[in-house]
Design a protein around this motif. Structure first.
Motif, short mmCIF file in Angstrom:
data_model
loop_
_atom_site.label_atom_id
_atom_site.label_comp_id
_atom_site.label_asym_id
_atom_site.label_seq_id
_atom_site.Cartn_x
_atom_site.Cartn_y
_atom_site.Cartn_z
N ARG A 35 0.88 -1.27 -0.03
CA ARG A 35 -0.10 0.12 -0.01
C ARG A 35 0.76 1.34 -0.04
O ARG A 35 0.60 2.21 -0.86
N TYR A 36 1.77 1.26 1.05
CA TYR A 36 2.36 2.75 1.21
C TYR A 36 3.74 2.74 0.61
O TYR A 36 4.37 3.78 0.54
N LEU A 41 -1.25 4.23 -2.06
CA LEU A 41 -1.16 5.19 -0.96
C LEU A 41 0.14 5.58 -0.75
O LEU A 41 0.74 6.08 0.23
N LYS A 42 1.34 5.37 -1.83
CA LYS A 42 2.51 5.91 -1.69
C LYS A 42 2.91 7.21 -1.35
O LYS A 42 4.02 7.48 -0.70
N ASP A 43 2.13 8.08 -1.52
CA ASP A 43 2.30 9.57 -1.33
C ASP A 43 1.89 10.05 0.11
O ASP A 43 1.91 10.93 0.67
N GLU A 44 1.24 8.81 0.91
CA GLU A 44 0.74 9.04 2.11
C GLU A 44 1.82 8.52 3.07
O GLU A 44 2.55 7.87 2.89
N ASN A 45 1.56 9.00 4.48
CA ASN A 45 2.47 8.65 5.55
C ASN A 45 1.60 7.50 6.62
O ASN A 45 0.73 8.04 7.28
N PRO A 46 2.08 6.55 6.55
CA PRO A 46 1.28 5.55 7.45
C PRO A 46 1.56 5.76 8.96
O PRO A 46 0.69 5.39 9.78
N LEU A 48 0.63 8.39 10.50
CA LEU A 48 -0.67 9.33 11.00
C LEU A 48 -1.62 8.08 11.36
O LEU A 48 -2.45 8.38 12.14
N LYS A 49 -1.74 7.03 10.67
CA LYS A 49 -2.74 5.93 10.89
C LYS A 49 -2.27 5.17 12.09
O LYS A 49 -3.03 4.68 12.82
#
Length: 76
Positions: A35-36, A41-46, A48-49
């Motif tokens: 995913r990350y 979701l590679k432009d998101e930071n896990p 945060l989740k």
């Protein structure tokens, strides 16, 4: 945040529990990679989740997955 668990000192039960933990952790890392690191979701930071993942740990994990040696070993 860290949690501690006491695992019973009964060998068949202990082995089963540790094996299950290992499997769940491997699956979690695989999902994060799909995913990350390489997915939608590679432009998101896990971080945060998943509050238990700090920035330094995530950076190290992501760099390890983008490493040519890891990619070659993953394919073979």
């Amino acid at each position: 945040m860290h949690a501690n668990f006491e695992i019973p000192d009964v060998e068949p039960l202990r082995s089963k529990i540790i094996s299950n933990i290992r499997l769940k952790f491997r699956h979690f890392k695989s999902r994060q990679t799909s995913r990350y690191v390489f997915g939608d979701l590679k432009d998101e930071n896990p971080c945060l989740k998943y509050k238990h993942i700090d920035e330094e740990t995530w950076r190290f994990f992501k760099e390890s997955r983008e490493n040519e040696v890891w990619m070659v070993n993953k394919v073979t």
